[in-house]
Design a protein around this motif. Sequence first.
Motif, mmCIF file in Angstrom:
data_model
loop_
_atom_site.group_PDB
_atom_site.id
_atom_site.type_symbol
_atom_site.label_atom_id
_atom_site.label_comp_id
_atom_site.label_asym_id
_atom_site.label_seq_id
_atom_site.Cartn_x
_atom_site.Cartn_y
_atom_site.Cartn_z
ATOM 1 N N CYS A 30 3.802 13.202 -1.641
ATOM 2 C CA CYS A 30 4.678 12.976 -2.791
ATOM 3 C C CYS A 30 4.505 14.107 -3.793
ATOM 4 C CB CYS A 30 4.363 11.630 -3.444
ATOM 5 S SG CYS A 30 2.698 11.510 -4.131
ATOM 6 N N PHE A 80 14.172 3.726 -8.241
ATOM 7 C CA PHE A 80 12.822 3.279 -8.525
ATOM 8 C C PHE A 80 12.534 2.075 -7.637
ATOM 9 C CE2 PHE A 80 9.816 0.523 -10.733
ATOM 10 C CZ PHE A 80 8.778 1.404 -10.957
ATOM 11 N N THR A 95 2.754 5.656 -7.873
ATOM 12 C CA THR A 95 1.692 5.127 -8.715
ATOM 13 C C THR A 95 1.146 3.866 -8.059
ATOM 14 O OG1 THR A 95 2.756 5.956 -10.720
ATOM 15 C CG2 THR A 95 1.106 4.225 -11.005
ATOM 16 N N ASP A 109 10.802 7.343 -7.491
ATOM 17 C CA ASP A 109 9.467 6.892 -7.879
ATOM 18 C C ASP A 109 9.179 5.508 -7.308
ATOM 19 O OD1 ASP A 109 9.272 9.199 -9.364
ATOM 20 O OD2 ASP A 109 9.595 8.219 -11.290
ATOM 21 N N ALA A 116 9.472 11.914 -4.970
ATOM 22 C CA ALA A 116 9.143 11.833 -6.393
ATOM 23 C C ALA A 116 7.683 11.437 -6.573
ATOM 24 C CB ALA A 116 10.087 10.846 -7.073
ATOM 25 N N ASN A 117 7.427 10.478 -7.448
ATOM 26 C CA ASN A 117 6.070 10.098 -7.836
ATOM 27 C C ASN A 117 5.688 8.729 -7.291
ATOM 28 O OD1 ASN A 117 6.117 12.451 -9.418
ATOM 29 N ND2 ASN A 117 6.983 11.326 -11.132
ATOM 30 N N SER A 155 7.491 10.207 -0.356
ATOM 31 C CA SER A 155 8.401 10.086 -1.492
ATOM 32 C C SER A 155 8.730 11.474 -2.003
ATOM 33 C CB SER A 155 7.779 9.261 -2.617
ATOM 34 O OG SER A 155 8.630 9.273 -3.749
#
Length: 149
Positions: free
Chosen positions: A67, A18, A54, A36, A51-52, A49
């Motif tokens: 992503c 992360f 935000t 993330d 993953a995610n 990425s």
Amino acid sequence: MMMFVKKLFFPPKKSPSFSFISRGTKLTGNIELTGDVLIGGDIQGQLLSEANITIEQGGTIQGEVKCHEFIVDGHFKGRLICERLVIQRNGVVDGEVASTSMQILEGGQFIGMRIKEDAPTIYSHAIGHTPATDNRNLSHVQNDVIESR
């Protein structure tokens, strides 16, 4: 003996990575991440990425992003390739989007063009290349709420 065999065949799982880019941080260039990421600062360039991603309120990205899931409560301007896009109440997405699904909460803004594609096609897109536009899947929206909850 049993513990040794168990560890040999079932190695401990790696914890998912992360990353956090805090307010006041400015990054420019090509960034690749495996996990993330939460963005509160400013990024210019390419962000990739597995993953995610935000963008929290106050965070910005200007450039190209690829992503799995992209959640925006800040500001994004550029080109986005993702499986799922969620624009939160304070979020603004301005640009070209290729995604499988898209959700805009009341107050969120989408300014630009979206190409709806299936997941295998999304993952085959490369950053730096424009996806082929297909008029059957093309939607153009400016400041409209697509879905509100």
